[in-house]
Design an enzyme around this catalytic site. Sequence first.
Site, short mmCIF file in Angstrom:
data_model
loop_
_atom_site.label_atom_id
_atom_site.label_comp_id
_atom_site.label_asym_id
_atom_site.label_seq_id
_atom_site.Cartn_x
_atom_site.Cartn_y
_atom_site.Cartn_z
N ASP A 136 4.26 -5.97 -7.17
CA ASP A 136 4.53 -4.80 -6.32
C ASP A 136 3.20 -4.30 -5.73
O ASP A 136 2.25 -4.03 -6.47
CB ASP A 136 5.17 -3.72 -7.21
CG ASP A 136 5.63 -2.50 -6.45
OD1 ASP A 136 6.02 -2.64 -5.27
OD2 ASP A 136 5.63 -1.40 -7.04
N HIS A 137 3.14 -4.17 -4.42
CA HIS A 137 1.95 -3.63 -3.74
C HIS A 137 0.64 -4.31 -4.13
O HIS A 137 -0.35 -3.62 -4.45
CB HIS A 137 1.79 -2.12 -3.99
CG HIS A 137 2.82 -1.30 -3.31
ND1 HIS A 137 2.82 -1.05 -1.95
CD2 HIS A 137 3.92 -0.67 -3.79
CE1 HIS A 137 3.87 -0.30 -1.64
NE2 HIS A 137 4.56 -0.08 -2.74
N GLY A 159 6.18 8.14 -6.06
CA GLY A 159 5.80 9.16 -7.04
C GLY A 159 6.74 10.35 -7.04
O GLY A 159 7.86 10.27 -6.55
N HIS A 170 11.30 1.65 -0.61
CA HIS A 170 10.36 2.10 -1.65
C HIS A 170 10.55 3.60 -1.86
O HIS A 170 11.12 4.29 -1.02
CB HIS A 170 8.92 1.84 -1.20
CG HIS A 170 8.50 0.41 -1.33
ND1 HIS A 170 7.47 0.00 -2.13
CD2 HIS A 170 8.99 -0.71 -0.75
CE1 HIS A 170 7.34 -1.31 -2.04
NE2 HIS A 170 8.25 -1.77 -1.20
N SER A 189 13.24 6.75 -6.09
CA SER A 189 13.63 7.49 -7.30
C SER A 189 14.18 8.87 -6.98
O SER A 189 14.94 9.43 -7.75
CB SER A 189 12.42 7.67 -8.22
OG SER A 189 12.14 6.49 -8.92
N ASN A 226 13.31 -0.07 -4.82
CA ASN A 226 12.27 0.08 -5.85
C ASN A 226 12.40 1.38 -6.63
O ASN A 226 12.49 2.46 -6.04
CB ASN A 226 10.89 0.08 -5.18
CG ASN A 226 10.48 -1.29 -4.67
OD1 ASN A 226 11.28 -2.21 -4.66
ND2 ASN A 226 9.25 -1.41 -4.25
N ILE A 227 12.37 1.25 -7.94
CA ILE A 227 12.48 2.42 -8.82
C ILE A 227 11.39 2.34 -9.89
O ILE A 227 11.34 1.39 -10.68
CB ILE A 227 13.87 2.46 -9.51
CG1 ILE A 227 15.02 2.55 -8.49
CG2 ILE A 227 13.95 3.60 -10.53
CD1 ILE A 227 15.13 3.86 -7.75
N THR A 245 9.27 5.81 -10.66
CA THR A 245 9.10 7.18 -11.17
C THR A 245 10.27 7.62 -12.05
O THR A 245 10.07 8.25 -13.10
CB THR A 245 8.92 8.16 -9.98
OG1 THR A 245 7.79 7.71 -9.23
CG2 THR A 245 8.67 9.58 -10.44
#
Length: 284
Positions: free
Chosen positions: A81-82, A178, A205, A208, A228-229, A231
């Site tokens: 990821d990233h 975040g 992305h 959350s 994408n999860i 946080t």
Amino acid sequence: MIVSLSELLPRARAKGYAIGAFNTTNLEITKAIIEAAVEAKSSVIIQTSEKAIDYAGLNPLRALVLEMAASVKVPVVLHLDHGRTFQVAKQCLEAGYSSVMVDASRMPFRDNVYTMRKTVAYARKFKASVEGELGPIAGQEDYVHSAKAYKTDPEHARMFADQSEVDALAVSVGLAHGLKLKEEKLDLKLLKQISEVVEIPLVLHGASKGATEKEIKQAIGYGVAKINIDTALRVAWSSALRAFFAAKENKDAYDPRTILTVGTQAVKQQVLRHMKLFGSVGKK
Ligand code: 13P
């Protein structure tokens, strides 16, 4: 069973569901994600950031995920990821990752395309997949930081998907990494416009928070096939442990297995909740 993104995402996009991509940093979170995937009979993407790799070590982390994935029947993608450079993606591919993301979204368009083509060419040697990003996503997560979001332009996204040859495209559509930012709001209109001109699976992305369950479902209808999860799992983990220690009967708890299992169970429930929301339950 280890697979790449391209074995899962095109079908997910065509059939209108998304696969959850959950971040791990350790044994317990990996275990929680795998257990949830087995229980839900759902394909799953387990991803590690560069900071997670610095924390746990590339070899321990990849061994953990690959070993656990090998022992279950559900398809599992091990994804970077990233990644910030081609070099990190190369190390991960050589270590056995079945998928990598290089986030070159802060580079000028042409340099981003160049970086992605180089990554794609290398990944193909391993039959691995590649995710690219266009338009940096706001917020802070591990080594990735952007003070503001640069929303992805649909026409640029179309050109980027054609020229970069990536298997999946992360787009900046209002969500942030975040904890929730004040201005965070999923721009479904923009997502729809992007999905009308970009055929490859899209990646959401910062999912959350900042979007309602209804909005997440609509986003899936607009081509999002990977969500994408991170946080939400961190919050579930830390809240569960705080509650555990706040209970009088646990104040003298000292066995790490008892304590950490509380976090593992909380993360597993979060993963299951997201798999249901994304429609991936029963989709192997
Ligand atoms: P959240 O911080 O919203 O969980 O987003 C995670 C993410 O996008 C990882 O790349």
